[in-house]
Design an enzyme around this catalytic site. Structure first.
Site, mmCIF file in Angstrom:
data_model
loop_
_atom_site.group_PDB
_atom_site.id
_atom_site.type_symbol
_atom_site.label_atom_id
_atom_site.label_comp_id
_atom_site.label_asym_id
_atom_site.label_seq_id
_atom_site.Cartn_x
_atom_site.Cartn_y
_atom_site.Cartn_z
ATOM 1 N N CYS A 3 0.981 -1.151 0.039
ATOM 2 C CA CYS A 3 0.076 -0.068 -0.019
ATOM 3 C C CYS A 3 0.850 1.139 0.077
ATOM 4 C CB CYS A 3 -0.807 0.087 1.321
ATOM 5 S SG CYS A 3 -1.803 1.416 1.306
ATOM 6 N N CYS A 13 -5.484 0.989 6.229
ATOM 7 C CA CYS A 13 -5.663 2.444 6.225
ATOM 8 C C CYS A 13 -6.771 3.073 5.583
ATOM 9 C CB CYS A 13 -4.413 3.160 5.818
ATOM 10 S SG CYS A 13 -3.955 3.044 4.138
ATOM 11 N N CYS A 32 0.382 3.076 3.491
ATOM 12 C CA CYS A 32 0.585 2.503 5.008
ATOM 13 C C CYS A 32 1.629 1.155 5.008
ATOM 14 C CB CYS A 32 -0.542 2.103 5.721
ATOM 15 S SG CYS A 32 -1.028 0.653 5.160
ATOM 16 N N CYS A 57 -7.594 -0.991 1.088
ATOM 17 C CA CYS A 57 -6.305 -1.526 2.066
ATOM 18 C C CYS A 57 -7.147 -1.506 3.384
ATOM 19 C CB CYS A 57 -5.220 -0.528 2.118
ATOM 20 S SG CYS A 57 -4.220 -1.041 3.495
ATOM 21 N N CYS A 80 -8.468 -5.400 -10.105
ATOM 22 C CA CYS A 80 -7.949 -4.064 -11.083
ATOM 23 C C CYS A 80 -7.732 -3.272 -10.117
ATOM 24 C CB CYS A 80 -9.289 -3.848 -11.905
ATOM 25 S SG CYS A 80 -8.998 -2.731 -13.302
HETATM 26 FE FE FE Z 1 -2.861 1.132 3.471
#
Ligand code: FE
Length: 130
Positions: free
Chosen positions: A47, A99, A50, A96, A119
């Site tokens: 990510c 976060c 984060c 995610c 995607c």
């Molecule tokens: Fe994240």
């Protein structure tokens, strides 16, 4: 999972304008413009907000869509799926889990064994060599 929460100002300070627009404002990068669409190295995709590991090169494939595509996440706990009825479509948004960054959408036209296509915007990811 322990959530990470930051103010909009804090996210803005650590992200590029495009990364902020995509991850924190549910944006979509233009197809075929993302840096990781045709990226083929071995490793993990984290990510951008984060650092949570989200996807693996082993599960990446060329969907022809113009965005990085995976047939499964690194594990089910690292992402959350949310019903998205924006833009006149019924889709499943992928975020995610740590976060709440917007990552992209998941569709049911992927390859075996899952039949899923995650995607994902390049702008939501950073690659790490493994
Ligand atoms: Fe994240």
């Amino acid at each position: 999972m322990k959530k990470i929460e930051k103010t909009e100002q804090e996210w803005k300070a650590q992200l590029s304008d495009e990364q902020y627009r995509v991850t924190r404002q549910h944006g979509t990068e233009r197809a075929f413009t993302g840096e990781l669409t045709n990226h083929k190295a071995k490793g993990e995709y984290l990510c951008i907000c984060c650092g949570e590991p989200l996807f693996k090169s082993d599960h990446k494939y060329d969907s022809g869509s113009g965005w990085p595509s995976y047939w499964q996440p690194i594990n089910d706990a690292s992402i959350t799926e949310v019903r998205d009825v924006s833009h006149g479509m019924i889709r499943v948004e992928v975020r995610c889990a740590r976060c709440d960054a917007h990552l992209g959408h998941v569709f049911e036209d992927g390859p075996k064994p899952t039949g899923l296509r995650y995607c994902i915007n390049s702008a939501s990811l950073k690659f790490e060599d493994k």
